[in-house]
Enzyme design. Structure first.
Site, PDB file in Angstrom:
ATOM      1  N   CYS A 138      -0.005   3.949   2.600  1.00  0.00           N
ATOM      2  CA  CYS A 138       0.406   3.511   3.944  1.00  0.00           C
ATOM      3  C   CYS A 138       1.846   3.938   4.222  1.00  0.00           C
ATOM      4  CB  CYS A 138       0.291   1.998   4.081  1.00  0.00           C
ATOM      5  SG  CYS A 138      -1.385   1.348   3.892  1.00  0.00           S
TER       6      CYS A 138
ATOM      7  N   CYS B 190       0.831  -1.206   0.000  1.00  0.00           N
ATOM      8  CA  CYS B 190       0.000   0.000   0.000  1.00  0.00           C
ATOM      9  C   CYS B 190       0.865   1.255   0.000  1.00  0.00           C
ATOM     10  CB  CYS B 190      -0.923  -0.029   1.219  1.00  0.00           C
ATOM     11  SG  CYS B 190      -1.774   1.517   1.543  1.00  0.00           S
TER      12      CYS B 190
END
Length: 333
Positions: free
Chosen positions: A35, A32
């Site tokens: 993230c 991700c």
């Protein structure tokens, strides 16, 4: 002050929820990009605001801890969830550093407020370190989930109207008989007693599906009085799960309980009047309602007294309340 704790098991996470008043969880994934982009902001907040047993920052890799992610309905990364005393109270979806800063710094302000009196005492603090009174320490790895009950559906049969109501049993305040700073006139009776005989039936529907690990029952009858006028502590307790309604006493007699419990005099803590009931956990893995049948009392009295009930375990996804009746009376239950 501290780096986020990387969660490696569900048990580790539950233990932190039990031991820290506030827990912040960063649900992320290695693949991700957002993230990784927000990770330095989160790490800095953790470094600045972590406080032992008050506010704990964690990181949860959703691919490695799928059970935890599923339990809290995490479907997008990153997702940040704030827990207070084991219960999720705020969710931030997406890599929004401004909102994350606002929420976490507000949380830090709350965490910095003075703790309730006796918060460090296991017999007066909540399972996650503050607020709620407990008559005994919370079981390791599990949280106090009593507040998951649905107040609208709560029912108590054979209760003496001169005393308290069902909600008093599930309240988090210290029992008045132990001294909670209120007079009986101010607080009213904050316990219940049975009416025509020693039996009580309590129906507790829940707002989410629970895994119930154990119960704490507190009973504080007076030590002096006129013979059979003194209420008793409960002795035999039958537990029934996932019914759509409160069971009648005759109905309960015709149904095998999921678990029957017999409490002996030595099971009661002499200071708090609390007995711990460990459940057959495998039979209480998906509970959306609980009937607690207090069958008889320990003595020759005519009434049973209950002051508090606390429920420990894990809460899962919120339940659609309208479905309780539909699924509560499956054939063969």
């Amino acid at each position: 002050m501290a780096s986020p704790i990387h969660i490696t098991s569900k048990e580790q996470f539950q233990s932190l929820l039990s031991s820290s008043t506030f827990v912040v969880a960063d649900f992320h994934a290695e693949w991700c990009g957002p993230c990784h982009a927000i990770a330095p902001v989160y790490d800095q907040l953790a470094s600045q605001l972590s406080r032992p047993n008050r506010i704990t920052f964690t990181k949860i890799d959703v691919d490695k801890q799928q059970d935890i992610a599923k339990a809290y309905a995490v479907t997008a990364m990153p997702t940040f969830i704030v827990f207070e005393r084991g219960r999720p109270t705020n969710t931030i979806r997406g890599a929004d550093p401004t909102k994350l800063n606002q929420v976490i710094r507000k949380l830090a302000t709350e965490a910095g407020k003075s703790e309730p009196a006796g918060a460090g005492d296991a017999s007066s603090s909540g399972g996650a370190g503050g607020g709620s009174w407990l008559g005994a320490p919370a079981p390791k790895g599990y949280t106090d989930i009593t507040d998951e009950y649905d107040a609208k559906g709560l029912e108590l049969l054979n209760v003496d109207s001169e005393f308290g109501v069902a909600r008093a049993l599930l309240g988090s305040a210290k029992p008045s008989v132990l001294g909670n700073g209120k007079t009986a006139e101010d607080a009213g009776a904050d316990w219940v007693e049975s009416d025509t005989d020693e039996q009580l039936m309590l129906f507790i529907p829940f707002k989410s599906t629970l895994k119930v690990h154990s119960l704490h029952i507190t009973s504080l009858p007076p030590s002096e009085g006129d013979g059979d006028e003194i209420p008793m502590r409960p002795r035999t307790i039958h537990l029934y799960t996932n019914r759509s309604h409160v069971l009648g006493f005759d109905e309960a007699d015709d149904i095998p309980p999921v678990q029957a419990v017999t409490l002996e005099s030595g099971d009661w803590d002499p200071k708090t009047g609390t007995a711990k009931i460990d459940l057959r956990f495998v039979k209480f893995q998906s509970v959306f309602s609980l009937n607690i049948f207090f069958v008889d009392g320990d003595g020759d009295g005519e009434k049973t007294r209950i002051d508090r009930i606390r429920i420990f375990g894990e809460a899962g996804e919120k339940r659609e309340m309208g479905k309780l009746e539909k699924i509560g009376d499956e054939p063969g239950e």
